[in-house]
Design an enzyme around this catalytic site. Structure first.
Site, PDB file in Angstrom:
ATOM      1  N   GLY A  97       3.789  -5.075  17.858  1.00 55.58           N
ATOM      2  CA  GLY A  97       4.169  -4.917  16.462  1.00 55.58           C
ATOM      3  C   GLY A  97       5.029  -6.096  16.037  1.00 55.58           C
ATOM      4  O   GLY A  97       5.935  -6.503  16.765  1.00 55.58           O
ATOM      5  N   GLY A 104       6.415  -6.508  12.680  1.00 53.08           N
ATOM      6  CA  GLY A 104       7.099  -6.328  11.407  1.00 53.08           C
ATOM      7  C   GLY A 104       8.522  -6.840  11.543  1.00 53.08           C
ATOM      8  O   GLY A 104       8.819  -7.662  12.420  1.00 53.08           O
ATOM      9  N   LEU A 105       9.401  -6.340  10.706  1.00 49.93           N
ATOM     10  CA  LEU A 105      10.775  -6.834  10.766  1.00 49.93           C
ATOM     11  C   LEU A 105      11.366  -6.679  12.156  1.00 49.93           C
ATOM     12  O   LEU A 105      11.956  -7.605  12.692  1.00 49.93           O
ATOM     13  CB  LEU A 105      11.642  -6.074   9.758  1.00 49.93           C
ATOM     14  CG  LEU A 105      11.465  -6.478   8.307  1.00 49.93           C
ATOM     15  CD1 LEU A 105      12.449  -5.718   7.441  1.00 49.93           C
ATOM     16  CD2 LEU A 105      11.685  -7.964   8.134  1.00 49.93           C
ATOM     17  N   ALA A 106      11.216  -5.499  12.745  1.00 49.53           N
ATOM     18  CA  ALA A 106      11.836  -5.257  14.043  1.00 49.53           C
ATOM     19  C   ALA A 106      11.156  -6.081  15.128  1.00 49.53           C
ATOM     20  O   ALA A 106      11.818  -6.763  15.918  1.00 49.53           O
ATOM     21  CB  ALA A 106      11.781  -3.768  14.379  1.00 49.53           C
ATOM     22  N   GLY A 107       9.831  -6.033  15.175  1.00 53.66           N
ATOM     23  CA  GLY A 107       9.099  -6.713  16.247  1.00 53.66           C
ATOM     24  C   GLY A 107       9.215  -8.221  16.163  1.00 53.66           C
ATOM     25  O   GLY A 107       9.466  -8.894  17.173  1.00 53.66           O
ATOM     26  N   SER A 145       9.172   1.633  -8.094  1.00 56.49           N
ATOM     27  CA  SER A 145      10.595   1.604  -7.778  1.00 56.49           C
ATOM     28  C   SER A 145      11.313   2.789  -8.407  1.00 56.49           C
ATOM     29  O   SER A 145      11.066   3.171  -9.543  1.00 56.49           O
ATOM     30  CB  SER A 145      11.226   0.315  -8.282  1.00 56.49           C
ATOM     31  OG  SER A 145      12.619   0.441  -8.211  1.00 56.49           O
ATOM     32  N   ARG A 198      16.144  11.812  -3.754  1.00 58.92           N
ATOM     33  CA  ARG A 198      14.701  11.770  -3.575  1.00 58.92           C
ATOM     34  C   ARG A 198      14.088  13.124  -3.237  1.00 58.92           C
ATOM     35  O   ARG A 198      13.089  13.531  -3.824  1.00 58.92           O
ATOM     36  CB  ARG A 198      14.347  10.820  -2.433  1.00 58.92           C
ATOM     37  CG  ARG A 198      14.476   9.379  -2.809  1.00 58.92           C
ATOM     38  CD  ARG A 198      14.117   8.493  -1.630  1.00 58.92           C
ATOM     39  NE  ARG A 198      14.241   7.096  -2.043  1.00 58.92           N
ATOM     40  CZ  ARG A 198      14.007   6.061  -1.251  1.00 58.92           C
ATOM     41  NH1 ARG A 198      13.632   6.260  -0.007  1.00 58.92           N
ATOM     42  NH2 ARG A 198      14.139   4.829  -1.691  1.00 58.92           N
ATOM     43  N   HIS A 223       6.341   8.502   2.388  1.00 60.84           N
ATOM     44  CA  HIS A 223       6.788   7.134   2.228  1.00 60.84           C
ATOM     45  C   HIS A 223       7.352   6.549   3.523  1.00 60.84           C
ATOM     46  O   HIS A 223       7.157   5.389   3.825  1.00 60.84           O
ATOM     47  CB  HIS A 223       7.862   7.163   1.133  1.00 60.84           C
ATOM     48  CG  HIS A 223       8.580   5.906   0.947  1.00 60.84           C
ATOM     49  ND1 HIS A 223       7.925   4.733   0.694  1.00 60.84           N
ATOM     50  CD2 HIS A 223       9.894   5.590   0.978  1.00 60.84           C
ATOM     51  CE1 HIS A 223       8.821   3.764   0.564  1.00 60.84           C
ATOM     52  NE2 HIS A 223      10.008   4.256   0.753  1.00 60.84           N
ATOM     53  N   ARG A 260      16.351   9.100   5.115  1.00 62.38           N
ATOM     54  CA  ARG A 260      16.792   7.712   5.072  1.00 62.38           C
ATOM     55  C   ARG A 260      17.232   7.348   3.655  1.00 62.38           C
ATOM     56  O   ARG A 260      16.560   7.688   2.692  1.00 62.38           O
ATOM     57  CB  ARG A 260      15.659   6.786   5.489  1.00 62.38           C
ATOM     58  CG  ARG A 260      16.028   5.322   5.470  1.00 62.38           C
ATOM     59  CD  ARG A 260      14.897   4.437   5.939  1.00 62.38           C
ATOM     60  NE  ARG A 260      13.738   4.492   5.056  1.00 62.38           N
ATOM     61  CZ  ARG A 260      13.650   3.883   3.879  1.00 62.38           C
ATOM     62  NH1 ARG A 260      14.672   3.172   3.435  1.00 62.38           N
ATOM     63  NH2 ARG A 260      12.558   3.978   3.147  1.00 62.38           N
TER      64      ARG A 260
END
Lengths: 271, 642, 230
Positions: free
Chosen positions: B45, B47-50, B289, B335, B406, B440
């Site tokens: 992966g 993405g941001l983390a990977g 948004s 939310r 989401h 979250r």
């Protein structure tokens, strides 16, 4: 029932005739295949129309049409279809995943082809290999910093106008429509956008010249064409990036070529 | 249900909360710089983390091999995050601090996250901004050249950094560029269009993975000294979600089947402002948004089945239900409350649009009050996006919105070091369960992904290497041979079913089932029914799915089939977890546990724990392990937005 | 000097070469036009101007060879680029379309080659005297080569004038695109001046066209004519 999915089928339907490029693999020469009278609804996105066609094909035991898509909201840059000769289709500033069938007339005849460029070989049907773009970034499309030890985010003020220009260029989604649209299959808008993004920020300016040289040289070796200033790239770019970025790249490359002394280990980033 | 086995140890440090991470870092063992290159890390992966983890580990000197199923690491779904990234910089001088971000995140997570992890996250948030600025992320700036902030739901300070509406894209490009630099330096080997299909465990330690090259179809094994999964969330189990089409649970699920515990799968976040479904063809949902709720008013007709157009419905026949029920927060209610209220209105038959699955988000008052140009200035691009998708002009006709899945807070269980119970398997970003509890907060997902990748894993992985002695294994090891053969057999099995139904038809059916019974509101009977229905659907899948083409080529149906097969197993765990958790908290709402006026009722006495599930084999119920959650610094309290 | 070769071989380097040789050729066009416009000042002015050019002797040859080299590099580089561009898309689109490709851009190579052909003919006609007449025998009253009469005689032939005008039109189209592109190639692009830059190409091209075309038109209209006694 409170089903999210139980929304009834769109009120009106329409039919389109498709001509789709089918190619088994990279070696197959490929051909256009006709799919007459594909039923769809004007509320479908273009890719949903293809999804529906694929379901029909599979119900008949045929192999579906392969195409790239992922986020389907116009930001990941995966989708890459040329519709009637225009990458991403007729709607300006819109990726093909965000294009809806209501943009077409009932009974329209649509030609769907992959991005066509030597540097983007077709892998299957409408799926192409765009790793050339990654290699261009790997050559120099970055700021050489390591994690940790960076100065405070507010240590260097960046004028808003400069930050905005950087952002204008950084909006590039790397889809490759610029290459697909260019009569020369040139990647100038993509490379220019990356160079422009980083040259407008003080953080990127230390490597400005080296970056321009490394990225352009890599671009050339990938077999993209040259810029004839057709401006077709700008016209099809789903993020409407201006050819101004190409001028900036030209400027940086020229000044780098005329004034920069080449370093011994010019190949990679500073360790 | 009671827990099987002893309580899980999250290896959290003790002592004052603000010193825990510093102390932990001081006590972590280090790997000698010259020895680092002897260790190979497999990162799945990007993405941001990977991407941030792969780049940072390579900068430190480890050998890294990264994999992603997309055609380029730059396309991972982190790219779609719009709003921003939180950081406790206090640049606005409005009283923000690490403590406050920590406090807000714990409270926002409805007291189901670990205090130690969340505090570390808040600490790292500040470094993330510095790091990203240095990488050339074009954050929004003020005229003076300093960084701009905006405020976001769930907090009273302005701490969100943003890059227009494309913050996720810009942060991902930053991480991708850092990764690209390491690839260019030959310190990272990158395999795009490659999907992980299994984890290889040797002597109880994760030592490798099995992957399928999505272009050639070839199944291969890779051996390393540790495996890092950063493969995102499982929102697509609902078929329709705001996730990208490719997002899947396969990597984490296969790791789960090899021994990694899956924690809190029932925590799923549903976003209130998405564009409603337009028909059966719908392939995904698009998020708008939440900032729209600042000026838009949400309403439905007072009477059931009112078929008049919105302009035909007079003011006194409209129900502005959020303003009515939550007078102090009104349209800006959190939310989960906003989502659930929309669902109730539609359940009552007062929904609008095709299928009655939508509520109005009306800007006519705001346009009257502020003028159209002001609204255009604020929301122009969102209105344009809405118009592009629906063909309706929201300046003239009220928008229609409906909630959609989401984000998923649950994920593989990890300890404070981000290592799962399976030694050598580290899990980062949305794929793990650690930092968001049951819900979250906005602008926190990007923060967590980057904190894990840039600032946590580089320390804790080194400690793992330095403190465990491992012999070298290669892909010639019998476990690798076996895993390879198993995966090849699995692929062949999928192709051999040769039934009548398409993969998507199963996925849609599963998604609808989950959305109805395990979506915004859940109850015992519905969950039990779902738990009965899923195995039937799974059985039918393996009897009647049609996967055309071959395994030795680019075959998108085959890719989907494998993912849906895993969703069909995972869904059962999701429902089981939801059934077991007899309380309402954050993204998990059980209708049996609510107050008279519909507020969630948490049960801290019985459920203040992490539910970590262990795979026990096909057809056997998963075993529950618990990790106790202790709140030493933020006191347990009920959320109230009345 | 390896960096020069590297620069020339690169895609952008080739563009700098195209742009700089193009600008030099444009300089020649402007100088040539200024010389030609002396037709309006009468035979004496033109003929003495021509005489002074000849008097440059070896310098004239330096200029001629320089011009030839510049034109040669411009053409060779253009052909090299055209070949590379063709190779960059080995499989063409079945359905061809474009949003804003303009004909003058699409036909740069073609217009360039036609202009090249015309220049050869133009030299053959006026300088070498291979076409129609050998004008080198024309001499004015002061014994100088009578360029003035040569031009007037030349344009009295309808197809000479017509082909001249056609070539000029192509040249103007070529310049419309070429001049604006040169700005882009050298990185001279700024939002504030974008419109001005965009108009520069067409403006200069139009002025050159009008300037050059004025001479055959003046010949037809009798504004410029052979005077008695020359």
């Amino acid at each position: 029932m409170s089903a999210q999915q139980s929304g009834h089928q769109g009120h009106s339907t329409m039919k389109v005739t498709l001509h789709v490029w089918r190619q088994k693999d990279a070696r197959d020469p490929g051909r256009m295949v006709g799919y007459p009278n594909v039923e769809c609804s004007p509320d479908m996105s273009f890719l949903e129309m293809l999804d529906v066609l694929n379901e029909r094909l599979m119900e008949k035991g045929e192999e579906p049409i392969a195409f790239d898509s992922d986020c389907r909201e116009g930001i990941c840059g995966a989708c890459s279809l040329t519709v009637n000769g225009i990458p991403h289709g007729p709607r300006k500033g819109t990726t093909v995943c965000q294009l809806h069938m209501r943009s077409f007339e009932d009974g329209a005849e649509l030609f769907i082809e992959p991005w066509r460029a030597k540097a983007f070989p077709v892998l299957r049907d409408l799926v192409v290999d765009r790793s050339a773009f990654d290699r261009i970034i790997e050559a120099g499309g970055f700021v050489s910093v390591r994690a940790g030890g960076c100065p405070d985010g507010n240590a260097i003020p960046v004028p808003k106008e400069e930050a905005d220009q950087a952002m204008d260029a950084a909006a590039c989604i790397g889809c490759g429509a610029c290459v697909a649209a260019c009569p020369n299959a040139a990647a100038m808008l993509f490379v220019g956008a990356k160079i422009s993004h980083l040259r407008h920020l003080p953080q990127g300016q230390a490597e400005q010249k080296r970056r321009a040289q490394a990225m352009v040289d890599q671009m050339d070796s990938e077999g993209f064409g040259n810029c004839s200033n057709y401006l077709e790239c700008e016209a099809v770019c789903p993020k409407e990036i201006s050819v101004k970025v190409i001028a900036e790249m030209n400027r940086d490359y020229l000044s780098a070529s005329l004034t920069r002394e080449e370093q011994k280990n010019d190949g990679g980033g500073a360790g | 249900m009671s827990a099987d086995g002893p309580l899980l140890d999250g290896r959290c440090p003790t002592g004052p909360i603000e010193t825990r991470w510093e102390r932990c870092k001081a006590e972590l063992k280090l790997v000698n710089p010259a020895n680092k290159r002897k260790y190979k890390v497999l990162v799945v992966g990007t993405g941001l983390a990977g991407a941030s983890a792969a780049a940072t580990l390579a900068e430190l000197g480890y050998q890294v091999h990264a994999f992603c199923f997309q055609d380029s690491p730059r396309r991972a779904h982190s790219i779609a995050a719009q709003g921003g990234i939180n950081a406790a910089k206090n640049y606005q001088n409005d009283g923000d601090s690490v403590w406050r971000l920590f406090h807000d995140t714990i409270k926002g997570g409805d007291f189901r996250a670990r205090e130690s992890n969340v505090h570390r996250l808040a600490e790292c948030s500040r470094n993330i901004i510095d790091q990203c600025v240095a990488q050339g992320v074009p954050f929004a700036r003020e005229y003076g050249g300093l960084l701009d902030n905006r405020s976001f739901g769930g907090s009273q300070v302005s701490r969100t950094f943003y890059a227009r509406g494309q913050t996720g894209q810009q942060l991902l490009i930053g991480a991708y560029q850092a990764l690209a630099r390491q690839i260019g330096l030959r310190r990272v080997k990158m395999s795009p269009r490659t999907e992980m299909l299994d984890v290889v465990v040797v002597n109880g330690v994760a030592r490798g993975i099995v992957v399928r090259d999505l272009v050639s179809g070839k199944v291969e094994t890779h051996a390393g000294d540790a495996v890092v999964l950063a493969t995102g969330g499982y929102g697509n189990v609902f078929f329709l979600s705001t996730n990208a089409k490719g997002c899947n649970v396969t990597a984490t699920w296969r790791a789960h089947k090899k021994g990694a515990f899956f924690a809190n799968p029932c925590y799923t976040q549903i976003h209130p402002t998405c564009i409603p479904v337009s028909g059966d063809h719908q392939s995904k949902l698009t998020l708008m948004s939440e900032s729209l709720r600042n000026d838009g008013r949400i309403w439905v007709p007072k009477t059931k089945g009112d078929a008049r157009g919105p302009d035909q419905i007079p003011e006194d026949e409209r129900d502005y239900y959020l303003e009515r029920r939550y007078p102090s927060y009104g349209n800006l209610a959190p939310r989960d409350i906003a989502s659930r209220s929309a669902k109730y209105a539609c359940d009552e038959g007062r929904g609008v649009g095709p299928g009655g699955l939508g509520v109005y988000l009306d800007f006519s008052d705001a346009i009257k009050r502020l003028s159209e140009p002001v609204i255009r200035e604020r929301y122009g691009n969102l209105f344009e996006m809405y118009e592009r998708i629906t063909g309706e002009n929201p300046y003239r006709v009220p928008m229609r919105i409906y909630p959609a899945v989401h984000y998923t807070m649950g994920g593989l269980w990890v300890d404070y070091h981000l290592m799962s119970n399976l030694p050598g398997l580290f899990v980062l970003g949305e794929a793990n369960f650690s930092d968001h509890g049951a819900n979250r907060l906005g602008a926190s997902a990007l923060m967590q992904g980057l904190a894990d990748g840039y600032f946590v894993i580089p320390y804790t992985l080194g400690h793992f290497f330095a403190s465990t002695k491992q012999e070298k294994v290669t892909t010639d090891h019998p476990e690798f041979k076996k895993a390879l053969a198993d995966t090849n057999a699995y692929v062949a099995r999928l192709l051999a079913v040769n039934g009548k139904r398409t993969v998507d038809s199963f996925h849609k059916e599963l998604g609808k089932l989950l959305w109805d019974k395990v979506g915004m509101a859940r109850d015992r009977a519905g969950l039990q029914e779902t738990l009965k229905r899923i195995p039937e659907l799974r059985e039918e899948f393996w009897k009647n799915v049609f996967v055309p083409g071959s395994g030795e080529a680019l075959n998108q149906s085959l890719e989907k089939a494998g993912r849906v097969a895993d969703f069909l197993e995972f869904a059962e765990l999701l429902a089981a977890d939801a059934l077991e958790r007899e309380e309402s908290c954050g993204g998990h709402f059980r209708t049996e546990y609510q107050t008279a006026d519909g507020e969630a009722v948490r049960n801290d006495e019985k459920f203040c724990y992490v539910a970590a599930w262990e795979w026990k084999g096909d057809g056997k119920p998963a075993a529950l392990h618990q990790e106790a959650l202790n709140y030493e610094f933020v006191h347990l309290a009920t959320r109230s937005y009345k | 000097m390896s960096w020069v070769c590297r620069l020339y071989r690169s895609s952008l380097g080739a563009k700098y070469v195209m742009a700089s040789t193009g600008v030099l050729l444009l300089g020649f066009l402007i100088a040539h036009l200024l010389g030609n416009l002396q037709m309006f000042a009468g035979a004496d002015a033109v003929n003495s101007y021509a005489e002074s050019l000849r008097a440059l002797g070896p310098l004239l040859w330096v200029a001629r060879i320089g011009l030839l080299v510049i034109a040669g590099v411009h053409i060779v580089t253009a052909l090299r680029l055209a070949k590379a561009n063709e190779a960059a898309r080995p499989v063409a689109y079945v359905k061809q379309a474009s949003r804003q490709v303009k004909p003058q851009t699409k036909t740069m190579v073609l217009s360039g080659l036609v202009i090249l052909g015309y220049v050869v003919y133009h030299l053959a006609h006026f300088t070498w005297g291979f076409v129609l007449h050998d004008y080198s025998t024309l001499v004015d009253t002061e014994g100088r080569h009578d360029v003035y009469s040569m031009v007037v005689y030349g344009f009295q032939c309808w197809w000479v004038s017509a082909s001249y005008l056609v070539a000029l039109a192509l040249l103007a189209l070529h310049l419309c695109h070429g001049i604006t592109s040169a700005f882009q190639t050298f990185g001279l692009n700024h939002a504030k001046y974008a419109t001005a830059i965009k108009l520069t190409g067409p403006a200069i091209a139009t002025l050159l066209f009008l300037g050059y075309a004025s001479i055959p038109v003046a010949c037809w209209l009798g504004i410029v004519q052979i005077l008695e006694g020359t």
